[in-house]
Each structure stands twice: as structure tokens, then as C-alpha cells.
Design a protein around this motif. Structure first.
Motif, PDB file in Angstrom:
ATOM      1  N   LYS A 120     -12.578  -4.174  -8.390  1.00 20.41           N
ATOM      2  CA  LYS A 120     -13.949  -3.232  -7.463  1.00 20.41           C
ATOM      3  C   LYS A 120     -14.588  -2.969  -8.197  1.00 20.41           C
ATOM      4  O   LYS A 120     -16.084  -3.060  -7.552  1.00 20.41           O
ATOM      5  CB  LYS A 120     -13.756  -2.392  -6.138  1.00 20.41           C
ATOM      6  N   ARG A 121     -15.021  -2.186  -9.146  1.00 21.43           N
ATOM      7  CA  ARG A 121     -15.440  -1.287  -9.747  1.00 21.43           C
ATOM      8  C   ARG A 121     -16.448  -2.577 -10.743  1.00 21.43           C
ATOM      9  O   ARG A 121     -17.780  -2.651 -10.877  1.00 21.43           O
ATOM     10  CB  ARG A 121     -15.277  -0.378 -10.891  1.00 21.43           C
ATOM     11  N   GLU A 143      -2.498  -1.206  -6.884  1.00 17.08           N
ATOM     12  CA  GLU A 143      -4.082  -1.054  -6.817  1.00 17.08           C
ATOM     13  C   GLU A 143      -4.862  -0.506  -8.072  1.00 17.08           C
ATOM     14  O   GLU A 143      -5.879  -0.566  -6.967  1.00 17.08           O
ATOM     15  CB  GLU A 143      -3.239   0.635  -5.673  1.00 17.08           C
ATOM     16  N   SER A 144      -4.333   0.096  -8.768  1.00 16.37           N
ATOM     17  CA  SER A 144      -5.322   0.701 -10.075  1.00 16.37           C
ATOM     18  C   SER A 144      -6.043  -0.827 -10.091  1.00 16.37           C
ATOM     19  O   SER A 144      -7.536  -0.290 -10.412  1.00 16.37           O
ATOM     20  CB  SER A 144      -4.517   0.816 -10.879  1.00 16.37           C
ATOM     21  N   GLU A 185      -7.086  -3.285  -8.578  1.00 13.03           N
ATOM     22  CA  GLU A 185      -7.688  -3.847  -7.722  1.00 13.03           C
ATOM     23  C   GLU A 185      -8.605  -2.760  -7.578  1.00 13.03           C
ATOM     24  O   GLU A 185      -9.865  -3.413  -6.736  1.00 13.03           O
ATOM     25  CB  GLU A 185      -6.819  -4.082  -5.660  1.00 13.03           C
ATOM     26  N   GLN A 186      -8.965  -2.078  -7.494  1.00 14.86           N
ATOM     27  CA  GLN A 186      -9.783  -0.185  -8.046  1.00 14.86           C
ATOM     28  C   GLN A 186     -10.657  -1.047  -8.548  1.00 14.86           C
ATOM     29  O   GLN A 186     -11.637  -0.681  -9.178  1.00 14.86           O
ATOM     30  CB  GLN A 186      -9.318   0.421  -8.379  1.00 14.86           C
ATOM     31  N   GLU A 187      -9.888  -1.878  -9.779  1.00 12.30           N
ATOM     32  CA  GLU A 187     -11.059  -2.239 -11.329  1.00 12.30           C
ATOM     33  C   GLU A 187     -11.553  -2.907 -10.852  1.00 12.30           C
ATOM     34  O   GLU A 187     -12.482  -3.481 -11.483  1.00 12.30           O
ATOM     35  CB  GLU A 187      -9.844  -2.337 -12.814  1.00 12.30           C
ATOM     36  N   ARG A 220       1.323  -1.021  -0.050  1.00 12.10           N
ATOM     37  CA  ARG A 220      -0.163   0.193  -0.449  1.00 12.10           C
ATOM     38  C   ARG A 220       0.726   1.358   0.118  1.00 12.10           C
ATOM     39  O   ARG A 220       1.457   1.698   0.483  1.00 12.10           O
ATOM     40  CB  ARG A 220      -1.227  -0.200   1.274  1.00 12.10           C
TER      41      ARG A 220
END
Length: 338
Positions: free
Chosen positions: A295-296, A288-289, A291-293, A154
Motif C-alpha cells: 500500500k505504501r 499484513e506487513s 500488504e502494508q508495504e 487477519r
């Protein structure tokens, strides 16, 4: 004792900018302090003269020598001084004094120059050995830091803990990490900065922000005191840019309240560290990017009214959304099954 002198004074200049003063016999030079004596010795008198000329000199009578430094309670009437010359620069000055005028002669000068030559060789070898040990320690520390920062997953946690890691492993007592946002710089995390004015901390990092190049600073700075009086403080700093994907993302800086505390080697070490941190941060940002995708995508799948199923090339189920689970309410559906 070889020259039957009264007192001896040795000045040695170190590669890190520090200076060693040694008197073989302390005496009462009040109202001067030891710190003032050292400062005055380097500013005027026989020591700076010998450093400039790089030649030995004899003072037959201090009373008639205008450049002689008048130290309180000093009974010296004659003196002799020689430089300690290294291969590239003067390493120091050796000065002997006597209470009687005319004590030292040309033979004394030849002998003292021979002694100084041997001493200079020993001092230079010791300084080179110390520099090599420092370089090895820095490389070992850099390797330890690289392993430590590589464990972070992180960016926020890395930003928070990096200054303290640098302090623990490399030994810099005051460390700060700054984040750059356009033309603005904000302090993200730091260690050892509690008693230092933020205006002092910003001097070198702001230079990095404006130039995208490393910056070093050392010198006296005037700033308001507690009672609004102007006080002079000494501050040294070295700051290097932290690049993320080719753009300036932040600044790593180290600080000291000693003059000339950092050398070129400190800047090089910080630049190597900054490059490693930048590489780790780029990896973390990618993670992180992604992971964010994920989640989306999960949010889209959860909210979709249609049944959605994803299969691999072997027709094994890889993903299904809640609507798909409801579609197969009368059959057992498991990830990985055909």
C-alpha cells in the motif's frame, strides 16, 4: 446384603478432582442438606480416617467412638469401612453401617476388603479408559482448531473469534483472550464471561504476564456483593502465554465456577493450542506487513511525477504508475507485455 448391613455409603475420587457420593438408601438427615452431608463426610469421621491409614477399620459401637460423624437422624450403632486402593492412590472409601452395636467382625472385614479390591480394579480401569478417550477427543479437537485458525488472514478477526472457537470445539464454557502491552494486560475477546467479575478473570492471566509461564488457580475468593457485603465465590482458571516472535503477545485463559475444574492435561492442551495460534499469527503478521508495504509503495508510485516502469528479467512490464500511463498516451501499454 453380603454382610447383612443396614446402610452403605460409597465415596469415589475422580482424576479431575470431582467426588462421587452414593448412599444405597437415602434417609432424612435434616436440617443437613445433601451437599452438607457430603462435605462433612469428607472433613471428619471414618472416611478421612480410612483414607489416611489406608487400612480397613471396624467400629463396634458408634456411641463410644469419638471420631464418629454425628449425622442427624442416623441410627447407626456399628460400622465397617475399607479403602478402595488403586495402583498409586486411594480411589475411594466403602462404608457399611448397622443399627445394632457389635454387628461387624474380622470375617466381615476380610470379605469387604476383597469386595473393595475388585471394585477398585474396575473403577481404576474405567477411569483410565475415560482418560484415554478424553485425550483422543482433545487431540481431535486440537486438530480441528488448528485447521480453523489456519484459515484466518487477519489478526483482528482471529483475536475476535478464537475464544468462541475454543468453546465450540474443546468444550470450555468460559474462555478469554488477553493482549499484552508491556506490563499491561487488556481483555481482547471472550465467551461466557458476562456474569463474572473482571477481577476474577484477571487472577491467572496476570500471573502469566509477570512470569511468562503458565498459571493455574482454584479456590474461594472474597469480593464485595451487591449490597456491599463480602461474599465468597469459587473460581478456577488455567492461563497460558501466547508468544509472538519470542515475545509475550497475549494470554489464553479458561475459567470455571467449580473448584478444581482444570487439570494438568488442560494446561498442556492450551499450551499446544497457544503454540499453533502463535505460528498462525506470525504468518498473518508477515502477510499484513507485506500488504502494508504494498500500500505504501502504491501510494508513492501514484504520487510520483516521474514515469516509473518495472520490468521482469524477460523485459515484460510488471508495474507502471499513472505518470507512465500518461507518457504512453498514444500507445497501448499492458501489464505482461514486452
Amino acid at each position: 446384603s453380603a454382610l447383612d448391613a443396614g446402610r452403605g455409603h460409597l465415596v469415589i475420587f475422580h482424576p479431575d478432582g470431582s467426588v462421587t457420593h452414593h448412599l444405597n438408601e437415602m434417609f432424612d438427615f435434616s436440617p443437613w442438606t445433601w451437599e452438607e452431608l457430603q462435605k462433612q463426610t469428607l472433613a471428619q469421621g471414618i472416611v478421612p480416617q480410612v483414607l489416611t491409614s489406608k487400612d480397613g477399620t471396624i467400629v463396634h459401637d458408634t456411641e463410644g467412638f469419638d471420631e464418629w460423624l454425628r449425622i442427624p437422624n442416623d441410627i447407626s450403632r456399628s460400622a465397617i469401612a475399607v479403602p478402595l486402593l488403586g495402583r498409586h492412590t486411594a480411589l475411594g472409601v466403602l462404608t457399611l453401617t448397622h443399627g445394632q452395636p457389635g454387628h461387624f467382625n474380622a470375617d466381615h472385614l476380610v470379605l469387604l476388603q476383597a469386595i473393595a479390591s475388585q471394585a477398585a480394579m474396575a473403577i481404576e480401569n474405567a477411569q483410565l479408559y475415560a482418560a484415554e478417550r478424553k485425550q483422543v477427543a482433545e487431540l481431535v479437537g486440537l486438530s480441528q482448531l488448528n485447521r480453523a485458525v489456519s484459515k484466518f488472514s487477519r489478526s483482528a478477526e482471529l483475536f475476535e473469534k478464537l475464544p468462541e472457537l475454543i468453546r465450540q470445539i474443546l468444550g470450555y464454557q468460559i474462555v478469554a483472550l488477553w493482549l499484552a502491552q508491556g506490563k499491561k494486560l487488556s481483555l481482547c475477546s471472550s465467551t461466557g464471561t458476562n456474569n463474572i467479575d473482571s477481577a476474577l478473570l484477571e487472577i491467572a492471566p496476570l500471573k502469566v504476564l509477570s512470569s511468562n509461564q503458565p498459571a493455574q488457580f482454584s479456590g474461594p475468593i472474597e469480593q464485595p456483593g451487591k449490597a456491599k457485603e463480602i461474599q465468597t465465590v469459587t473460581h478456577s482458571a488455567t492461563a497460558v502465554p501466547l508468544f509472538l516472535n519470542g515475545n509475550l503477545g497475549g494470554v489464553i485463559s479458561i475459567h470455571s465456577q467449580r473448584p478444581n475444574a482444570f487439570q494438568e492435561s488442560d494446561r498442556v492442551l492450551l499450551e499446544m493450542l497457544s503454540a499453533q495460534v502463535g505460528t498462525v499469527l506470525e504468518r498473518i503478521k508477515l502477510f499484513e506487513s507485506a500488504e502494508q508495504e504494498q500500500k505504501r509503495l502504491a501510494a508513492v508510485l501514484r504520487s510520483a511525477a516521474d514515469a516509473i516502469l518495472v520490468f521482469d528479467p524477460q523485459s515484460r512490464l510488471q508495474l507502471l504508475n499513472p505518470a507512465a500511463e500518461r507518457l504512453f498516451a498514444d500507445a497501448e501499454v499492458k501489464i505482461g507485455h514486452p
